[in-house]
Design an enzyme around this catalytic site. Structure first.
Site, PDB file in Angstrom:
ATOM      1  N   TRP A 135       0.653  -1.265   0.031  1.00  0.00           N
ATOM      2  CA  TRP A 135      -0.217  -0.028   0.039  1.00  0.00           C
ATOM      3  C   TRP A 135       0.801   1.325  -0.028  1.00  0.00           C
ATOM      4  O   TRP A 135       0.213   2.228   0.012  1.00  0.00           O
ATOM      5  CB  TRP A 135      -0.975   0.143   1.092  1.00  0.00           C
ATOM      6  N   ASN A 136       2.216   1.199  -0.004  1.00  0.00           N
ATOM      7  CA  ASN A 136       2.641   2.415   0.272  1.00  0.00           C
ATOM      8  C   ASN A 136       3.206   3.299  -1.028  1.00  0.00           C
ATOM      9  O   ASN A 136       2.974   4.334  -0.885  1.00  0.00           O
ATOM     10  CB  ASN A 136       4.203   2.226   0.972  1.00  0.00           C
ATOM     11  N   LYS A 159      -2.096  -7.291  -8.713  1.00  0.00           N
ATOM     12  CA  LYS A 159      -3.174  -7.458  -7.278  1.00  0.00           C
ATOM     13  C   LYS A 159      -2.508  -6.454  -6.539  1.00  0.00           C
ATOM     14  O   LYS A 159      -1.676  -6.730  -5.828  1.00  0.00           O
ATOM     15  CB  LYS A 159      -2.943  -8.820  -6.567  1.00  0.00           C
ATOM     16  N   PRO A 160      -2.989  -5.198  -6.345  1.00  0.00           N
ATOM     17  CA  PRO A 160      -2.778  -4.091  -5.495  1.00  0.00           C
ATOM     18  C   PRO A 160      -3.050  -4.511  -4.019  1.00  0.00           C
ATOM     19  O   PRO A 160      -4.169  -5.648  -3.744  1.00  0.00           O
ATOM     20  CB  PRO A 160      -3.272  -2.992  -6.056  1.00  0.00           C
ATOM     21  N   GLY A 208       6.387  -6.445  -0.700  1.00  0.00           N
ATOM     22  CA  GLY A 208       5.417  -6.500   0.508  1.00  0.00           C
ATOM     23  C   GLY A 208       6.231  -6.675   1.689  1.00  0.00           C
ATOM     24  O   GLY A 208       7.707  -6.639   1.747  1.00  0.00           O
ATOM     25  N   SER A 209       5.650  -7.242   2.763  1.00  0.00           N
ATOM     26  CA  SER A 209       6.399  -7.576   3.962  1.00  0.00           C
ATOM     27  C   SER A 209       6.928  -8.960   3.805  1.00  0.00           C
ATOM     28  O   SER A 209       6.914  -9.851   3.016  1.00  0.00           O
ATOM     29  CB  SER A 209       5.449  -7.869   5.078  1.00  0.00           C
ATOM     30  N   GLU A 230      10.662  -8.393  -3.055  1.00  0.00           N
ATOM     31  CA  GLU A 230      11.115  -7.372  -2.641  1.00  0.00           C
ATOM     32  C   GLU A 230      10.540  -6.671  -1.278  1.00  0.00           C
ATOM     33  O   GLU A 230       9.304  -6.576  -1.273  1.00  0.00           O
ATOM     34  CB  GLU A 230      10.891  -5.899  -3.777  1.00  0.00           C
ATOM     35  N   LEU A 231      11.204  -7.052  -0.387  1.00  0.00           N
ATOM     36  CA  LEU A 231      10.590  -6.980   1.097  1.00  0.00           C
ATOM     37  C   LEU A 231      10.874  -5.931   2.015  1.00  0.00           C
ATOM     38  O   LEU A 231      11.466  -4.707   1.505  1.00  0.00           O
ATOM     39  CB  LEU A 231      10.881  -8.228   1.714  1.00  0.00           C
ATOM     40  N   CYS A 264      10.019   1.243   1.699  1.00  0.00           N
ATOM     41  CA  CYS A 264      10.996   0.238   2.255  1.00  0.00           C
ATOM     42  C   CYS A 264      12.168   0.752   2.377  1.00  0.00           C
ATOM     43  O   CYS A 264      12.815   0.193   3.332  1.00  0.00           O
ATOM     44  CB  CYS A 264      10.629  -0.600   1.076  1.00  0.00           C
ATOM     45  N   GLU A 361      11.146  -3.167  11.510  1.00  0.00           N
ATOM     46  CA  GLU A 361      10.651  -2.247  10.507  1.00  0.00           C
ATOM     47  C   GLU A 361       9.746  -1.327  11.224  1.00  0.00           C
ATOM     48  O   GLU A 361       8.566  -1.813  11.748  1.00  0.00           O
ATOM     49  CB  GLU A 361      10.339  -2.962   9.380  1.00  0.00           C
TER      50      GLU A 361
HETATM   51  P1  NAD Z   1       1.912  -7.333   2.904  1.00  0.00           P
HETATM   52  O1  NAD Z   1       3.063  -8.291   2.871  1.00  0.00           O
HETATM   53  O2  NAD Z   1       0.990  -7.218   4.009  1.00  0.00           O
HETATM   54  O3  NAD Z   1       1.041  -7.034   1.835  1.00  0.00           O
HETATM   55  C1  NAD Z   1       1.466  -6.918   0.278  1.00  0.00           C
HETATM   56  C2  NAD Z   1       0.459  -7.720  -0.815  1.00  0.00           C
HETATM   57  O4  NAD Z   1       0.544  -8.917  -0.545  1.00  0.00           O
HETATM   58  C3  NAD Z   1      -1.011  -7.269  -0.367  1.00  0.00           C
HETATM   59  O5  NAD Z   1      -1.589  -6.915  -1.869  1.00  0.00           O
HETATM   60  C4  NAD Z   1      -1.634  -8.434   0.232  1.00  0.00           C
HETATM   61  O6  NAD Z   1      -2.979  -8.341  -0.352  1.00  0.00           O
HETATM   62  C5  NAD Z   1      -0.803  -9.400  -0.460  1.00  0.00           C
HETATM   63  N1  NAD Z   1      -0.821 -10.851   0.224  1.00  0.00           N
HETATM   64  C6  NAD Z   1      -1.044 -10.928   1.587  1.00  0.00           C
HETATM   65  N2  NAD Z   1      -0.936 -12.300   2.044  1.00  0.00           N
HETATM   66  C7  NAD Z   1      -0.780 -12.838   0.769  1.00  0.00           C
HETATM   67  C8  NAD Z   1      -0.497 -14.241   0.526  1.00  0.00           C
HETATM   68  N3  NAD Z   1      -0.582 -15.325   1.361  1.00  0.00           N
HETATM   69  N4  NAD Z   1      -0.282 -14.481  -0.897  1.00  0.00           N
HETATM   70  C9  NAD Z   1      -0.351 -13.523  -1.846  1.00  0.00           C
HETATM   71  N5  NAD Z   1      -0.447 -12.166  -1.446  1.00  0.00           N
HETATM   72  C10 NAD Z   1      -0.633 -12.020  -0.220  1.00  0.00           C
HETATM   73  O7  NAD Z   1       2.748  -5.761   2.946  1.00  0.00           O
HETATM   74  P2  NAD Z   1       2.117  -4.372   3.196  1.00  0.00           P
HETATM   75  O8  NAD Z   1       1.904  -4.231   4.549  1.00  0.00           O
HETATM   76  O9  NAD Z   1       1.168  -3.905   2.318  1.00  0.00           O
HETATM   77  O10 NAD Z   1       3.292  -3.362   2.844  1.00  0.00           O
HETATM   78  C11 NAD Z   1       4.261  -2.959   3.486  1.00  0.00           C
HETATM   79  C12 NAD Z   1       5.753  -3.885   3.410  1.00  0.00           C
HETATM   80  O11 NAD Z   1       5.990  -3.676   1.896  1.00  0.00           O
HETATM   81  C13 NAD Z   1       6.688  -3.230   4.085  1.00  0.00           C
HETATM   82  O12 NAD Z   1       7.392  -4.517   4.679  1.00  0.00           O
HETATM   83  C14 NAD Z   1       7.631  -2.417   3.199  1.00  0.00           C
HETATM   84  O13 NAD Z   1       9.065  -2.891   3.385  1.00  0.00           O
HETATM   85  C15 NAD Z   1       7.415  -3.507   1.978  1.00  0.00           C
HETATM   86  N6  NAD Z   1       7.816  -2.914   0.777  1.00  0.00           N
HETATM   87  C16 NAD Z   1       9.066  -3.280   0.016  1.00  0.00           C
HETATM   88  C17 NAD Z   1       9.632  -2.544  -0.854  1.00  0.00           C
HETATM   89  C18 NAD Z   1      10.875  -3.139  -1.963  1.00  0.00           C
HETATM   90  O14 NAD Z   1      10.993  -2.647  -2.767  1.00  0.00           O
HETATM   91  N7  NAD Z   1      11.574  -3.875  -1.314  1.00  0.00           N
HETATM   92  C19 NAD Z   1       8.808  -1.622  -1.494  1.00  0.00           C
HETATM   93  C20 NAD Z   1       7.596  -1.307  -0.689  1.00  0.00           C
HETATM   94  C21 NAD Z   1       7.226  -1.731   0.089  1.00  0.00           C
END
Ligand code: NAD
Length: 499
Positions: A135-136, A159-160, A208-209, A230-231, A264, A361
Site C-alpha cells: 500500500w505504500n 493485485k494491489p 511487501g512484507s 522485494e521485502l 521500504c 521495521e
Molecule cells: P503485505 O505483505 O501485508 O501485503 C502486500 C500484498 O500481499 C498485498 O497486496 C496483500 O493483499 C498481499 N498478500 C497478503 N497475503 C498474501 C498471500 N498469502 N499470498 C499472496 N499475496 C498476499 O505488505 P504491506 O503491509 O502491504 O506493505 C508493507 C511492506 O512492504 C513493508 O514491509 C515494506 O518494507 C515492504 N515494501 C518493500 C519494497 C521493496 O521494494 N523492497 C517496496 C515497498 C514496500
C-alpha cells in the site's frame, strides 16, 4: 463480496472494490493467457508502441490518479504526484533499451562439438506474470514491475493491496482505454486473492512484507515457479564526522519522514560519530520542527501525511512507546496527533539495539539517532540486522564513503544521498538477507528476469550422421579419443598422447 476503501486521514469511505474469489482469479488469468502468444509474436516494437501510448495516457491522467492515491493513502499532494512520473521514466527506459536487452545472443563455439553449429540464447517470456503489491506506493510499485514484464512479452495481472486498490485500478484502466490488447489487468482483493494468483501464474513478482514474501516463496516452491521478492528493510544512515551536516540532516529528515516513513528504503535508524552528534541532532530537530503535517488537498499545503492504516499506526506507536519506557527520549513528536492515523514526526535519542525501534521495521515518521565512537562501530551496528535493503553514508570523502559502502551488508548504498539508487534503472534494486530475493531493474536483468532463456542450437553442416552417433566402432572410437585429447589437453605431452 466487496471491500470498502477508507481514507486514513479521516476514516471516511472513499471507494468500494470487489473482493475477487479464487475462481475469478483463475478465470481472469486464463482469459489473459489466450492473448499472450499474439502479444509476444507481435514483436518488441509493437509492444513498445503500446507502452508509449500508455505513458502518454498516464501523464494526461496524472491528476486523477494522484487524487485517488491521496484519498486512499493520506499522502500530501507532493508525494501523491511522484508515482506517475516514476512509471513514465520506467516506460521510457525499457522502451528505449528493451529491444537490445532482449536480442538473441549468439555466442561463438568454445569447443569442437559445436564448431559447426549455430548457437542462440533466446529470451522468451514467462507467459503470465503476477505482480502483487503493497500500500505504500501502489501505482509506482505495480507499474515498475508490470512494464518490463509486458515488454518482455508476458501478460500481466496486478493485485494491489486491499488498503489501496483505487489508484492502481484507475491507472490500469487506462490500458483498456487506449485500446491496447487485453494483456494487462488488475484484480482486487485481500491476501487470499493474492494467494490464488500465486497458484495460477507462471512468475510472481511480489513487493511487501517479509512475512508474506516468505509465504509466497513457499507456495511458489511447491509449484516450481520462479519469483522475485522485494521485502521490508531497516535502513541505516551513517553520519561521519567530516559530513556536510546540513545536507545530512536534510537527507535524514526527508529520507526518514517522506511518505510518513512508509518507504521500504526509509531511513529507519541513524548512527552519528560522536564529535558531530549533538550538532547533527540539533539540526535534525530544527528541520523536523518546520514540517507541516495534515490532510492535504492539491495545494502543497502539507509535508507529512497520515499513516496508511490503523495497524501501521499501532506499530509506530508501540515502537516509540517501548523505546521511551526503556529510557529513550523523544526530542520532538512521540505520539499520534489524535486525528485519523496521523503520527507526529518524531526524533528519538538515547536509543540502543535492545529496542524495537532500532531492530524491527517501524515504517513510520520516526528518526531514532544513536551516537557511535567511530565508523567501525557504525558499520557493525548497521549490519546488526536481519534486513539488508539499502543504506546511506554521509562523508565529504566520497572514496571513503564508497569503501564503507562495501562493508555494509545491503543491496544498495547511497553516499551523500538518500533513495537515489531507486532511480538508477541500470543498477539492480535488490534486498539482501531478509529484504528480498532476486532483483528488479539492473539494465538487461530488469527485463530478462521475466524471460526463460531458451537454447537453440542448429547444425549448419549436415552430413548423414555425426562421428559420435551410432554405430560405435573401435577405429572410430580410438580416433575420436585421440582428437578430443588433442583438443582438450593444455600441454604438448598430453596432446600427443605421451602421458
Ligand atoms: P503485505 O505483505 O501485508 O501485503 C502486500 C500484498 O500481499 C498485498 O497486496 C496483500 O493483499 C498481499 N498478500 C497478503 N497475503 C498474501 C498471500 N498469502 N499470498 C499472496 N499475496 C498476499 O505488505 P504491506 O503491509 O502491504 O506493505 C508493507 C511492506 O512492504 C513493508 O514491509 C515494506 O518494507 C515492504 N515494501 C518493500 C519494497 C521493496 O521494494 N523492497 C517496496 C515497498 C514496500
Amino acid at each position: 463480496m466487496s471491500i470498502e476503501v477508507r481514507s486514513p486521514a479521516d476514516g471516511s469511505v472513499v471507494g468500494v472494490v470487489n473482493d475477487q474469489r479464487a475462481d475469478e482469479v483463475t478465470e481472469t488469468v486464463e482469459r489473459l493467457r489466450e492473448h499472450q502468444t499474439s502479444w509476444e509474436d507481435g514483436g518488441f516494437a509493437e509492444r513498445a508502441r503500446w507502452l508509449r501510448r500508455y505513458r502518454d495516457w498516464l501523464l494526461d491522467n496524472e491528476d486523477a490518479i494522484a487524487r485517488a492515491l491521496q484519498s486512499e493513502t493520506g499522502k500530501p499532494w507532493a508525494e501523491a504526484t511522484m508515482e506517475v512520473p516514476y512509471a513514465a521514466d520506467v516506460i521510457n527506459y525499457y522502451t528505449k533499451h528493451g529491444e537490445r536487452f532482449l536480442t538473441d545472443e549468439t555466442p561463438r563455439a568454445h569447443g569442437p562439438m559445436t564448431l559447426t553449429k549455430r548457437q542462440r540464447a533466446v529470451h522468451r517470456p514467462y507467459p503470465v506474470v503476477g505482480v502483487i503489491t503493497p500500500w505504500n506506493f501502489p501505482v509506482a510499485l505495480s507499474l515498475m514491475d508490470a512494464i518490463p514484464a509486458l515488454l518482455a512479452g508476458a501478460v500481466v495481472v496486478v493485485k494491489p493491496s486491499e488498503f489501496t486498490p483505487l489508484a492502481t485500478s484507475a491507472a490500469l484502466a487506462g490500458w483498456a482505454e487506449i485500446g491496447a490488447p487485453p494483456v494487462l489487468t488488475c484484480l482486487t482483493g485481500y491476501g487470499d486473492t493474492g494467494a490464488a494468483l500465486v497458484d495460477t501464474v507462471d512468475y510472481v513478482q511480489f513487493t511487501g512484507s517479509t512475512r508474506t514474501g516468505t509465504a509466497i516463496a513457499a507456495r511458489a516452491a511447491q509449484r516450481l515457479i520462479p519469483y522475485g521478492l522485494e521485502l521490508g528493510g531497516k535502513d541505516p544512515m551513517l553520519v561521519l564526522s567530516d559530513a556536510d551536516l546540513d545536507r545530512a540532516a536534510n537527507a535524514a529528515v526527508w529520507g526518514g519522514i517522506c511518505n510518513s516513513g512508509q518507504m521500504c528504503t526509509s531511513v529507519e535508524r541513524i548512527y552519528v560519530e560522536a564529535p558531530v552528534y549533538e550538532d547533527f541532532v540539533n539540526r535534525v530537530v530544527e528541520r523536523v520542527r518546520e514540517l507541516r503535517q495534515g490532510a492535504d488537498d492539491t495545494s502543497y499545503h502539507y509535508d507529512v501525511g497520515a499513516l496508511a492504516n490503523q495497524a501501521q499506526a499501532d506499530i509506530v506507536r508501540r515502537h516509540v512507546d517501548e523505546a521511551i519506557t526503556a529510557g529513550a527520549k523523544a526530542l520532538i513528536g512521540g505520539k499520534p496527533t489524535g486525528t485519523g492515523t496521523f503520527f507526529e514526526p518524531t526524533v528519538l535519542v538515547d536509543v540502543d539495539h535492545s529496542m524495537a525501534c532500532m531492530r524491527e521495521e517501524t515504517f513510520g515518521p520516526t528518526l531514532p539517532i544513536m551516537k557511535v565512537a567511530d565508523a567501525d562501530e557504525a558499520v557493525r551496528l548497521a549490519n546488526d540486522t536481519p534486513y539488508g535493503l539499502s543504506a546511506t553514508v554521509f562523508t565529504r570523502d566520497v572514496d571513503r564513503g564508497e569503501r564503507i559502502a562495501r562493508r555494509i551488508e545491503a543491496g544498495a548504498v547511497n553516499v551523500n544521498d538518500v533513495f537515489t539508487n531507486l532511480f538508477a534503472l541500470p543498477l539492480p534494486m535488490a534486498g539482501w538477507k531478509q529484504s528480498g530475493m532476486g532483483a528488479r531493474n539492473g539494465g538487461p536483468h530488469g527485463i530478462r528476469k521475466y524471460c526463460r532463456t531458451q537454447a537453440i542450437v542448429s547444425s549448419r553442416v549436415t552430413p548423414k550422421a555425426e562421428p559420435m552417433w551410432y554405430p560405435y566402432r573401435p577405429l572410430r572410437g580410438k580416433l575420436l579419443r585421440r582428437i578430443t585429447r588433442l583438443v582438450m589437453a593444455r600441454d604438448v605431452r598430453r596432446r600427443l598422447g605421451l602421458r
